[in-house]
Design a protein around this motif. Structure first.
Motif, short mmCIF file in Angstrom:
data_model
loop_
_atom_site.label_atom_id
_atom_site.label_comp_id
_atom_site.label_asym_id
_atom_site.label_seq_id
_atom_site.Cartn_x
_atom_site.Cartn_y
_atom_site.Cartn_z
N GLY A 38 2.56 34.27 24.72
CA GLY A 38 1.97 35.38 23.80
C GLY A 38 3.17 35.66 23.23
N SER A 39 3.47 36.74 23.10
CA SER A 39 4.71 37.53 21.85
C SER A 39 5.84 37.88 22.37
N ALA A 40 6.49 37.05 23.90
CA ALA A 40 6.85 37.38 24.58
C ALA A 40 7.12 36.50 25.06
N ALA A 41 7.95 35.34 26.41
CA ALA A 41 9.08 34.55 26.10
C ALA A 41 9.44 34.46 27.92
N THR A 42 9.31 32.94 28.76
CA THR A 42 10.00 33.51 29.71
C THR A 42 11.60 33.82 30.05
N ARG A 43 11.95 34.62 31.06
CA ARG A 43 13.63 34.72 31.33
C ARG A 43 14.62 33.49 30.93
N TYR A 44 15.62 33.49 31.30
CA TYR A 44 16.52 31.91 31.54
C TYR A 44 17.36 33.04 33.00
N ALA A 163 1.76 28.89 34.00
CA ALA A 163 -0.05 29.98 33.31
C ALA A 163 0.01 30.88 33.64
N ALA A 164 0.35 30.28 34.88
CA ALA A 164 -0.28 31.87 35.39
C ALA A 164 0.19 33.14 35.44
N ALA A 165 2.05 32.85 34.78
CA ALA A 165 2.34 34.16 34.43
C ALA A 165 1.96 34.07 33.58
N GLY A 166 1.53 33.75 32.38
CA GLY A 166 0.72 33.61 31.39
C GLY A 166 1.98 32.87 29.34
N VAL A 167 2.66 32.30 30.46
CA VAL A 167 3.23 31.41 28.77
C VAL A 167 2.21 30.24 28.71
N ARG A 249 4.54 37.95 36.96
CA ARG A 249 4.60 37.91 35.34
C ARG A 249 5.63 38.61 34.61
N ARG A 250 5.95 40.22 35.83
CA ARG A 250 7.46 40.95 35.46
C ARG A 250 8.23 40.23 36.03
N VAL A 251 8.70 38.24 36.68
CA VAL A 251 9.79 38.15 37.29
C VAL A 251 10.24 37.10 36.59
N LEU A 252 8.99 37.18 35.89
CA LEU A 252 9.52 35.08 34.83
C LEU A 252 9.68 35.20 33.39
N VAL A 253 8.86 36.76 32.82
CA VAL A 253 8.15 37.05 31.76
C VAL A 253 9.55 38.35 30.66
N GLN A 254 9.60 38.03 30.30
CA GLN A 254 10.74 39.14 29.45
C GLN A 254 9.68 39.73 28.37
N ARG A 255 9.30 40.86 28.71
CA ARG A 255 8.31 41.11 27.37
C ARG A 255 9.19 41.74 26.01
N GLU A 256 8.80 41.52 24.89
CA GLU A 256 8.98 42.44 24.03
C GLU A 256 9.57 44.03 24.13
N SER A 257 10.37 44.45 23.90
CA SER A 257 10.79 45.71 23.80
C SER A 257 9.93 46.05 22.49
#
Length: 257
Positions: A38-44, A163-167, A249-257
């Protein structure tokens, strides 16, 4: 490139765009960070994927240690592990075994399954294992998930997890499809030659051994969505709780601040 003090040797000077790790002897190893959600991305530096770790030399083991992994999840069957044990002695890491195929790898070539058929079988028969992998990812990070080549068992499991994490579906499919370009041509020729001598009439042999076509993963995700509503619906149907999905979702995806 100037390395930052204390940073792993593979890290880019741009903290937002680290380079893929280079681990000599490890095939198809990469970070799944930076995938659009979505508007975020997976964490490195959280989730890595690869083929087996049986060919690491001393330099490769040091490079793997630089990833600062806390857990390695091995999806291979017992006979594969015995034949090609991982060279990770000395690493302070939890090793989790989750054999995913209920049959032998050889049986897929013998039965001449298509990738679509094999992936459907994995989703249907190894759901408990897929959930165990997701829980392993939640337990410790950074985490590496691998099988023998990093294409099929790893590809399907990572795809369902992402996919389950919202990617986004296109990003999940693109990550899966990358594998084909990361397999060494010399390895592909050798493997196909050996397998062809054993299964001269097999139709799907080269797909099974060397390819990761985007349409195959798209079809799998569509089938999971049709039957379970979504990838997270599939995981919920096989025991993963709502709070575990939220944590994924919290662990894998970095939400935009």
């Amino acid at each position: 490139m100037t390395e930052r003090p204390g940073a792993p040797a593979w890290a880019s000077s741009d903290p937002e765009r680290p380079a893929d790790p280079v681990v000599p002897g490890a095939m198809n190893l990469r970070d799944v960070g930076g995938l659009r959600a979505g508007s975020a991305a997976t964490r490195y530096r959280v989730l890595f994927r690869s083929g087996n770790l049986a060919r690491l030399d001393e330099q490769g083991t040091r490079a793997l240690a630089d990833l600062r992994l806390r857990r390695i999840i091995d999806l291979r069957a017992d006979d594969e592990v015995q034949r090609e044990p991982s060279r990770i002695a000395g690493l302070d890491v939890v090793t989790q075994r989750v054999p995913l195929f209920l049959g032998s790898v050889e049986s897929f070539f013998r039965d001449d399954l298509s990738l679509d058929e094999m992936y459907r079988q994995l989703v249907d028969d190894s759901a408990e294992g897929v959930v165990a992998v997701v829980r392993g990812i939640l337990a410790d990070q950074p985490v590496l998930v691998h099988c023998t080549v990093g294409k099929d068992r790893t590809g399907v499991t990572i795809a369902l997890t992402l996919a389950a994490a919202g990617v986004d579906a296109d990003a999940v499919i693109g990550d899966y499809a990358r594998t084909e370009g990361l397999l060494p041509p010399r390895r592909n020729r050798r493997i196909v030659e050996v397998l062809r001598s054993m299964h001269p009439d097999a139709v799907h042999l080269e797909d099974l051994a060397t390819r990761s076509p985007a349409p195959v993963m798209r079809a799998l995700l569509d089938d999971v969505a049709r039957r379970y509503g979504s990838a997270d619906g599939y995981l919920r149907a096989h025991g993963l709780a709502d709070d575990e999905i939220a944590e994924l979702r919290r662990v894998l995806v970095q939400r935009e601040s």
